[in-house]
Motif scaffolding. Structure first.
Motif, PDB file in Angstrom:
ATOM      1  N   GLU A  64      15.903  52.418  59.311  1.00 30.78           N
ATOM      2  CA  GLU A  64      15.672  51.889  57.968  1.00 30.78           C
ATOM      3  C   GLU A  64      15.570  53.010  56.939  1.00 30.78           C
ATOM      4  OE1 GLU A  64      12.190  49.556  58.279  1.00 30.78           O
ATOM      5  OE2 GLU A  64      13.156  47.867  59.321  1.00 30.78           O
ATOM      6  N   ALA A  65      14.870  54.092  57.297  1.00 34.55           N
ATOM      7  CA  ALA A  65      14.750  55.215  56.365  1.00 34.55           C
ATOM      8  C   ALA A  65      16.101  55.864  56.111  1.00 34.55           C
ATOM      9  CB  ALA A  65      13.760  56.235  56.921  1.00 34.55           C
ATOM     10  N   ALA A  66      16.903  56.020  57.176  1.00 36.48           N
ATOM     11  CA  ALA A  66      18.223  56.626  57.003  1.00 36.48           C
ATOM     12  C   ALA A  66      19.111  55.758  56.114  1.00 36.48           C
ATOM     13  CB  ALA A  66      18.874  56.833  58.369  1.00 36.48           C
ATOM     14  N   GLU A  67      19.027  54.442  56.282  1.00 36.27           N
ATOM     15  CA  GLU A  67      19.810  53.542  55.442  1.00 36.27           C
ATOM     16  C   GLU A  67      19.371  53.631  53.979  1.00 36.27           C
ATOM     17  OE1 GLU A  67      21.088  48.803  55.271  1.00 36.27           O
ATOM     18  OE2 GLU A  67      19.630  49.525  56.743  1.00 36.27           O
ATOM     19  N   SER A  68      18.048  53.714  53.746  1.00 34.38           N
ATOM     20  CA  SER A  68      17.545  53.839  52.377  1.00 34.38           C
ATOM     21  C   SER A  68      17.979  55.165  51.764  1.00 34.38           C
ATOM     22  CB  SER A  68      16.028  53.736  52.346  1.00 34.38           C
ATOM     23  OG  SER A  68      15.612  52.460  52.815  1.00 34.38           O
ATOM     24  N   ILE A  69      17.970  56.242  52.530  1.00 33.92           N
ATOM     25  CA  ILE A  69      18.417  57.548  52.017  1.00 33.92           C
ATOM     26  C   ILE A  69      19.886  57.500  51.647  1.00 33.92           C
ATOM     27  CG2 ILE A  69      18.844  59.934  52.718  1.00 33.92           C
ATOM     28  CD1 ILE A  69      16.260  59.792  54.346  1.00 33.92           C
ATOM     29  N   ASP A  70      20.664  56.849  52.517  1.00 32.34           N
ATOM     30  CA  ASP A  70      22.107  56.750  52.221  1.00 32.34           C
ATOM     31  C   ASP A  70      22.348  55.987  50.918  1.00 32.34           C
ATOM     32  OD1 ASP A  70      24.980  56.999  53.103  1.00 32.34           O
ATOM     33  OD2 ASP A  70      24.782  54.804  53.061  1.00 32.34           O
ATOM     34  N   GLN A  71      21.632  54.902  50.721  1.00 29.73           N
ATOM     35  CA  GLN A  71      21.784  54.122  49.490  1.00 29.73           C
ATOM     36  C   GLN A  71      21.318  54.909  48.268  1.00 29.73           C
ATOM     37  OE1 GLN A  71      19.616  50.531  50.201  1.00 29.73           O
ATOM     38  NE2 GLN A  71      21.123  49.700  51.660  1.00 29.73           N
ATOM     39  N   ALA A  72      20.176  55.614  48.420  1.00 28.38           N
ATOM     40  CA  ALA A  72      19.668  56.397  47.291  1.00 28.38           C
ATOM     41  C   ALA A  72      20.609  57.540  46.960  1.00 28.38           C
ATOM     42  CB  ALA A  72      18.286  56.919  47.616  1.00 28.38           C
ATOM     43  N   ALA A  73      21.202  58.174  47.945  1.00 19.75           N
ATOM     44  CA  ALA A  73      22.132  59.271  47.686  1.00 19.75           C
ATOM     45  C   ALA A  73      23.382  58.765  46.982  1.00 19.75           C
ATOM     46  CB  ALA A  73      22.498  59.961  48.999  1.00 19.75           C
ATOM     47  N   SER A  74      23.860  57.593  47.376  1.00 22.27           N
ATOM     48  CA  SER A  74      25.035  57.016  46.708  1.00 22.27           C
ATOM     49  C   SER A  74      24.731  56.681  45.251  1.00 22.27           C
ATOM     50  CB  SER A  74      25.493  55.759  47.451  1.00 22.27           C
ATOM     51  OG  SER A  74      25.870  56.065  48.780  1.00 22.27           O
ATOM     52  N   ALA A  75      23.541  56.116  45.003  1.00 21.48           N
ATOM     53  CA  ALA A  75      23.161  55.779  43.627  1.00 21.48           C
ATOM     54  C   ALA A  75      22.902  57.025  42.793  1.00 21.48           C
ATOM     55  CB  ALA A  75      21.918  54.899  43.646  1.00 21.48           C
ATOM     56  N   LEU A  76      22.398  58.077  43.448  1.00 22.36           N
ATOM     57  CA  LEU A  76      22.092  59.308  42.711  1.00 22.36           C
ATOM     58  C   LEU A  76      23.346  59.953  42.147  1.00 22.36           C
ATOM     59  CD1 LEU A  76      19.886  61.344  41.919  1.00 22.36           C
ATOM     60  CD2 LEU A  76      20.297  62.518  44.072  1.00 22.36           C
ATOM     61  N   SER A  77      24.436  59.807  42.861  1.00 21.79           N
ATOM     62  CA  SER A  77      25.677  60.425  42.368  1.00 21.79           C
ATOM     63  C   SER A  77      26.299  59.660  41.204  1.00 21.79           C
ATOM     64  CB  SER A  77      26.683  60.517  43.524  1.00 21.79           C
ATOM     65  OG  SER A  77      27.024  59.222  43.993  1.00 21.79           O
ATOM     66  N   LYS A  78      25.799  58.446  40.931  1.00 22.14           N
ATOM     67  CA  LYS A  78      26.424  57.610  39.900  1.00 22.14           C
ATOM     68  C   LYS A  78      25.593  57.515  38.619  1.00 22.14           C
ATOM     69  CE  LYS A  78      28.706  54.688  43.360  1.00 22.14           C
ATOM     70  NZ  LYS A  78      28.832  53.334  43.912  1.00 22.14           N
ATOM     71  N   VAL A  79      24.349  57.921  38.638  1.00 24.07           N
ATOM     72  CA  VAL A  79      23.495  57.796  37.451  1.00 24.07           C
ATOM     73  C   VAL A  79      23.474  59.116  36.699  1.00 24.07           C
ATOM     74  CG1 VAL A  79      22.048  56.025  38.514  1.00 24.07           C
ATOM     75  CG2 VAL A  79      21.404  58.438  38.728  1.00 24.07           C
ATOM     76  N   ASP A  80      23.278  58.970  35.343  1.00 20.33           N
ATOM     77  CA  ASP A  80      23.210  60.155  34.484  1.00 20.33           C
ATOM     78  C   ASP A  80      21.807  60.384  33.952  1.00 20.33           C
ATOM     79  OD1 ASP A  80      25.912  60.554  34.858  1.00 20.33           O
ATOM     80  OD2 ASP A  80      26.447  59.294  33.133  1.00 20.33           O
ATOM     81  N   SER A  81      20.977  59.356  34.026  1.00 26.37           N
ATOM     82  CA  SER A  81      19.629  59.456  33.484  1.00 26.37           C
ATOM     83  C   SER A  81      18.792  60.360  34.371  1.00 26.37           C
ATOM     84  CB  SER A  81      18.987  58.071  33.381  1.00 26.37           C
ATOM     85  OG  SER A  81      17.639  58.193  33.001  1.00 26.37           O
ATOM     86  N   VAL A  82      18.046  61.250  33.710  1.00 25.20           N
ATOM     87  CA  VAL A  82      17.187  62.177  34.455  1.00 25.20           C
ATOM     88  C   VAL A  82      16.059  61.427  35.142  1.00 25.20           C
ATOM     89  CG1 VAL A  82      15.658  64.183  34.244  1.00 25.20           C
ATOM     90  CG2 VAL A  82      17.748  64.042  32.873  1.00 25.20           C
TER      91      VAL A  82
END
Length: 254
Positions: free
Chosen positions: A138-156
């Protein structure tokens, strides 16, 4: 036997002449009967004199030889009985020692409380492993999702929020990995119990002649699994023989 009777002159003067009887039969013992009695007496006297004679040296020697042979037979039988008693004593001692080993096993490991504890430890190992694995996934899946979202957002602010979430999931993975410490402790307890049982079983096997003597009484092992189940032997240990390595598998395609 007929006997002629003599007539006296007085009888002739008084009675006159009378015919003289030819013979008077008297009951006398028969000659054959007398001779038979004499022969019987002679035979009885001969037997009595023969019985009174001392036995000859050959007869005495034969009786001594027969007596010695009988004594040797009895002596051999007594020796065999003594050997049999020694063997029976050894078997009796082996049975008593085996009983003591079984009593120790029953008192320390084979009673219901100890075996229930072993089963509980193994169950806890399985449960802890499943729980930790689920938490890591579950943690690995959450990290994968957060990493994907991190590459798409511009807000600090969003980037920081996602970064904190990733760090939190990483810490969760580290915490889940602590299961191996508890698992190792539980398995060590089980291994200690199994080693204790193994030691006493080996002691009983040594009492009865060791592993080679036990193998002679081991029934043949029949694999009753179906064809697919026979192929499922689980992961191999280091040094196990009879398993194909990756190099062997790669060599099939060369």
């Amino acid at each position: 036997m007929a006997v002629h009777r003599k007539r006296f002159r007085v009888e002739e003067a008084v009675v006159g002449e009378m015919p003289i009887p030819e013979a008077i039969d008297e009951a006398l013992p028969m000659h054959s009967e007398i001779m038979a009695e004499l022969r019987a007496i002679r035979a009885q006297m001969a037997r009595s004199s023969h019985a009174a004679l001392p036995p000859s040296e050959s007869v005495v020697a034969q009786e001594v030889a027969e007596t010695r042979a009988m004594l040797e037979t009895y002596r051999a039988q007594i020796e065999q009985c003594e050997k049999l008693k020694v063997e029976l004593d050894l078997i009796h001692d082996a049975i008593n020692r085996t009983k003591r080993e079984i009593a120790v096993l029953h008192g320390k490991s084979f009673n219901g409380e100890e075996m229930a504890k072993v089963n509980g430890e193994l169950g806890a190992v399985v449960g802890g492993t499943e729980q930790a694995t689920q938490q890591i996934l579950e943690a690995a899946e959450s990290i994968d999702q957060a990493a994907s979202a991190l590459s798409k957002v511009d807000s600090v602010d969003q980037q920081k929020r996602l970064s904190d979430d990733i760090q939190e999931r990483v810490i969760s993975i580290f915490e889940a990995c602590n299961f191996q410490d508890l698992t190792g402790q539980r398995i060590s307890k089980v291994m200690g119990t199994m080693k204790f049982i193994e030691q006493h079983i080996n002691a009983m096997m040594d009492i009865w002649g060791g592993v080679d003597a036990i193998k002679a009484h081991t029934p043949p092992i029949v694999d009753t699994r179906d064809e697919d189940a026979k192929l499922l032997n689980g992961p191999k240990l280091a040094g196990d023989v009879g398993h194909a390595s990756q190099d062997d598998i790669d060599a099939l395609f060369d």
